[in-house]
Design a protein around this motif. Structure first.
Motif, PDB file in Angstrom:
ATOM      1  N   LEU A 283       0.854  -1.178   0.000  1.00  0.00           N
ATOM      2  CA  LEU A 283       0.000   0.000   0.000  1.00  0.00           C
ATOM      3  C   LEU A 283       0.891   1.230   0.000  1.00  0.00           C
ATOM      4  O   LEU A 283       1.701   1.412   0.911  1.00  0.00           O
ATOM      5  N   THR A 284       0.790   2.043  -1.055  1.00  0.00           N
ATOM      6  CA  THR A 284       1.540   3.290  -1.076  1.00  0.00           C
ATOM      7  C   THR A 284       0.589   4.424  -0.747  1.00  0.00           C
ATOM      8  O   THR A 284      -0.638   4.281  -0.874  1.00  0.00           O
TER       9      THR A 284
ATOM     10  N   ARG B 193      -2.715  -1.758  -8.035  1.00  0.00           N
ATOM     11  CA  ARG B 193      -3.730  -2.807  -7.991  1.00  0.00           C
ATOM     12  C   ARG B 193      -5.103  -2.231  -7.650  1.00  0.00           C
ATOM     13  O   ARG B 193      -6.068  -2.973  -7.497  1.00  0.00           O
ATOM     14  N   SER B 194      -5.166  -0.903  -7.550  1.00  0.00           N
ATOM     15  CA  SER B 194      -6.441  -0.216  -7.303  1.00  0.00           C
ATOM     16  C   SER B 194      -6.314   1.212  -7.816  1.00  0.00           C
ATOM     17  O   SER B 194      -5.218   1.672  -8.137  1.00  0.00           O
ATOM     18  N   GLU B 195      -7.431   1.889  -7.876  1.00  0.00           N
ATOM     19  CA  GLU B 195      -7.410   3.323  -8.110  1.00  0.00           C
ATOM     20  C   GLU B 195      -7.092   3.991  -6.783  1.00  0.00           C
ATOM     21  O   GLU B 195      -7.169   3.362  -5.720  1.00  0.00           O
ATOM     22  N   ALA B 196      -6.743   5.258  -6.825  1.00  0.00           N
ATOM     23  CA  ALA B 196      -6.477   6.001  -5.597  1.00  0.00           C
ATOM     24  C   ALA B 196      -7.772   6.176  -4.814  1.00  0.00           C
ATOM     25  O   ALA B 196      -8.847   6.356  -5.393  1.00  0.00           O
TER      26      ALA B 196
ATOM     27  N   PRO C 142      -4.382   6.132  10.083  1.00  0.00           N
ATOM     28  CA  PRO C 142      -2.935   6.381  10.037  1.00  0.00           C
ATOM     29  C   PRO C 142      -2.192   5.270   9.290  1.00  0.00           C
ATOM     30  O   PRO C 142      -2.588   4.106   9.309  1.00  0.00           O
ATOM     31  N   ILE C 143      -1.152   5.661   8.596  1.00  0.00           N
ATOM     32  CA  ILE C 143      -0.291   4.713   7.901  1.00  0.00           C
ATOM     33  C   ILE C 143       1.153   5.142   8.158  1.00  0.00           C
ATOM     34  O   ILE C 143       1.440   6.333   8.250  1.00  0.00           O
ATOM     35  N   TRP C 144       2.029   4.182   8.288  1.00  0.00           N
ATOM     36  CA  TRP C 144       3.451   4.431   8.492  1.00  0.00           C
ATOM     37  C   TRP C 144       3.700   5.302   9.724  1.00  0.00           C
ATOM     38  O   TRP C 144       4.621   6.109   9.759  1.00  0.00           O
ATOM     39  N   GLY C 145       2.809   5.166  10.726  1.00  0.00           N
ATOM     40  CA  GLY C 145       2.984   5.904  11.972  1.00  0.00           C
ATOM     41  C   GLY C 145       2.545   7.350  11.921  1.00  0.00           C
ATOM     42  O   GLY C 145       2.811   8.119  12.830  1.00  0.00           O
ATOM     43  N   THR C 146       1.826   7.725  10.858  1.00  0.00           N
ATOM     44  CA  THR C 146       1.390   9.110  10.716  1.00  0.00           C
ATOM     45  C   THR C 146       0.066   9.168   9.952  1.00  0.00           C
ATOM     46  O   THR C 146      -0.299   8.227   9.269  1.00  0.00           O
ATOM     47  N   GLY C 147      -0.616  10.285  10.051  1.00  0.00           N
ATOM     48  CA  GLY C 147      -1.849  10.492   9.311  1.00  0.00           C
ATOM     49  C   GLY C 147      -1.657  11.442   8.150  1.00  0.00           C
ATOM     50  O   GLY C 147      -2.617  11.933   7.570  1.00  0.00           O
ATOM     51  N   ASP C 148      -0.396  11.696   7.793  1.00  0.00           N
ATOM     52  CA  ASP C 148      -0.081  12.688   6.763  1.00  0.00           C
ATOM     53  C   ASP C 148      -0.307  12.224   5.336  1.00  0.00           C
ATOM     54  O   ASP C 148      -0.166  13.003   4.408  1.00  0.00           O
ATOM     55  N   PHE C 149      -0.643  10.954   5.144  1.00  0.00           N
ATOM     56  CA  PHE C 149      -0.752  10.402   3.796  1.00  0.00           C
ATOM     57  C   PHE C 149      -2.098   9.719   3.585  1.00  0.00           C
ATOM     58  O   PHE C 149      -2.176   8.498   3.526  1.00  0.00           O
ATOM     59  N   PRO C 150      -3.171  10.508   3.425  1.00  0.00           N
ATOM     60  CA  PRO C 150      -4.510   9.909   3.328  1.00  0.00           C
ATOM     61  C   PRO C 150      -4.876   9.340   1.959  1.00  0.00           C
ATOM     62  O   PRO C 150      -5.825   8.575   1.843  1.00  0.00           O
ATOM     63  N   VAL C 151      -4.142   9.677   0.900  1.00  0.00           N
ATOM     64  CA  VAL C 151      -4.448   9.165  -0.434  1.00  0.00           C
ATOM     65  C   VAL C 151      -3.679   7.860  -0.599  1.00  0.00           C
ATOM     66  O   VAL C 151      -2.455   7.823  -0.497  1.00  0.00           O
ATOM     67  N   ARG C 152      -4.398   6.765  -0.868  1.00  0.00           N
ATOM     68  CA  ARG C 152      -3.790   5.440  -0.875  1.00  0.00           C
ATOM     69  C   ARG C 152      -4.021   4.740  -2.211  1.00  0.00           C
ATOM     70  O   ARG C 152      -5.025   4.943  -2.881  1.00  0.00           O
ATOM     71  N   VAL C 153      -3.086   3.873  -2.558  1.00  0.00           N
ATOM     72  CA  VAL C 153      -3.212   3.007  -3.730  1.00  0.00           C
ATOM     73  C   VAL C 153      -2.656   1.641  -3.329  1.00  0.00           C
ATOM     74  O   VAL C 153      -1.526   1.545  -2.835  1.00  0.00           O
ATOM     75  N   ARG C 154      -3.441   0.597  -3.540  1.00  0.00           N
ATOM     76  CA  ARG C 154      -2.931  -0.766  -3.329  1.00  0.00           C
ATOM     77  C   ARG C 154      -1.957  -1.080  -4.462  1.00  0.00           C
ATOM     78  O   ARG C 154      -2.238  -0.759  -5.626  1.00  0.00           O
ATOM     79  N   VAL C 155      -0.826  -1.681  -4.116  1.00  0.00           N
ATOM     80  CA  VAL C 155       0.209  -1.950  -5.117  1.00  0.00           C
ATOM     81  C   VAL C 155       0.757  -3.364  -4.993  1.00  0.00           C
ATOM     82  O   VAL C 155       0.632  -4.007  -3.947  1.00  0.00           O
ATOM     83  N   GLU C 156       1.368  -3.807  -6.069  1.00  0.00           N
ATOM     84  CA  GLU C 156       2.115  -5.062  -6.114  1.00  0.00           C
ATOM     85  C   GLU C 156       3.556  -4.681  -6.447  1.00  0.00           C
ATOM     86  O   GLU C 156       3.813  -4.057  -7.484  1.00  0.00           O
ATOM     87  N   PRO C 157       4.505  -5.007  -5.587  1.00  0.00           N
ATOM     88  CA  PRO C 157       5.901  -4.676  -5.893  1.00  0.00           C
ATOM     89  C   PRO C 157       6.403  -5.427  -7.126  1.00  0.00           C
ATOM     90  O   PRO C 157       6.175  -6.622  -7.268  1.00  0.00           O
ATOM     91  N   LEU C 158       7.075  -4.716  -8.007  1.00  0.00           N
ATOM     92  CA  LEU C 158       7.726  -5.315  -9.165  1.00  0.00           C
ATOM     93  C   LEU C 158       9.226  -5.453  -8.888  1.00  0.00           C
ATOM     94  O   LEU C 158       9.852  -6.402  -9.339  1.00  0.00           O
ATOM     95  N   ALA C 159       9.761  -4.476  -8.161  1.00  0.00           N
ATOM     96  CA  ALA C 159      11.168  -4.491  -7.747  1.00  0.00           C
ATOM     97  C   ALA C 159      11.294  -3.593  -6.525  1.00  0.00           C
ATOM     98  O   ALA C 159      10.734  -2.498  -6.503  1.00  0.00           O
ATOM     99  N   LEU C 160      11.992  -4.071  -5.509  1.00  0.00           N
ATOM    100  CA  LEU C 160      12.233  -3.282  -4.296  1.00  0.00           C
ATOM    101  C   LEU C 160      13.711  -3.402  -3.937  1.00  0.00           C
ATOM    102  O   LEU C 160      14.275  -4.507  -3.980  1.00  0.00           O
ATOM    103  N   PHE C 161      14.324  -2.266  -3.579  1.00  0.00           N
ATOM    104  CA  PHE C 161      15.731  -2.252  -3.224  1.00  0.00           C
ATOM    105  C   PHE C 161      15.935  -1.594  -1.863  1.00  0.00           C
ATOM    106  O   PHE C 161      15.255  -0.620  -1.539  1.00  0.00           O
ATOM    107  N   MET C 162      16.874  -2.093  -1.122  1.00  0.00           N
ATOM    108  CA  MET C 162      17.287  -1.424   0.093  1.00  0.00           C
ATOM    109  C   MET C 162      18.083  -0.192  -0.346  1.00  0.00           C
ATOM    110  O   MET C 162      18.742  -0.215  -1.400  1.00  0.00           O
ATOM    111  N   PRO C 163      18.046   0.898   0.424  1.00  0.00           N
ATOM    112  CA  PRO C 163      18.763   2.115   0.022  1.00  0.00           C
ATOM    113  C   PRO C 163      20.245   1.902  -0.280  1.00  0.00           C
ATOM    114  O   PRO C 163      20.802   2.548  -1.162  1.00  0.00           O
TER     115      PRO C 163
END
Length: 111
Positions: free
Chosen positions: A36-37, A74-77, A83-104
């Motif tokens: 979920l982004t 995987r969804s529309e916005a 709250p998400i990620w410990g905060t309520g600052d990000f209310p617009v959400r989109v369900r996602v499927e990772p294609l590639a993820l990297f550590m910094p």
């Protein structure tokens, strides 16, 4: 491919969006399972409202000048005040499927 001939596939309408993370939000996204982004409320009018299932997000890590992932919507916005990620600052959400993820530490540098 010619859309008028009825031959247009899903790829004809595929759109790409930037998904900008700070190191803290990337860490929280990863810890939350990467399914979920989320964006600020203003992002709905700046483009998130146009996201359709199948579209892609290119994940950029702010301050590190690198790309850390690619996601498929995987969804529309939609808006949620939970709250998400410990905060309520990000209310617009989109369900996602990772294609590639990297550590910094191994992210793809812009240069």
């Amino acid at each position: 491919m010619d859309e008028s001939a009825g031959g247009c596939t899903r790829m004809c309408r595929l759109a790409y969006f930037a998904d900008v993370f700070t190191p803290a939000t990337w860490s929280a996204f990863m810890a939350d399972g990467g399914r979920l982004t989320a964006f600020s409320r203003g992002s709905m009018s700046r483009g998130a409202g146009k996201v359709r299932s199948g579209d892609r997000f290119v994940c950029y890590l702010k301050g590190k000048f690198s790309f850390v992932g690619a996601l498929e919507a995987r969804s529309e916005a939609y808006v949620s005040d939970d709250p998400i990620w410990g905060t309520g600052d990000f209310p617009v959400r989109v369900r996602v499927e990772p294609l590639a993820l990297f550590m910094p530490e191994v992210a793809l540098p812009i240069a």
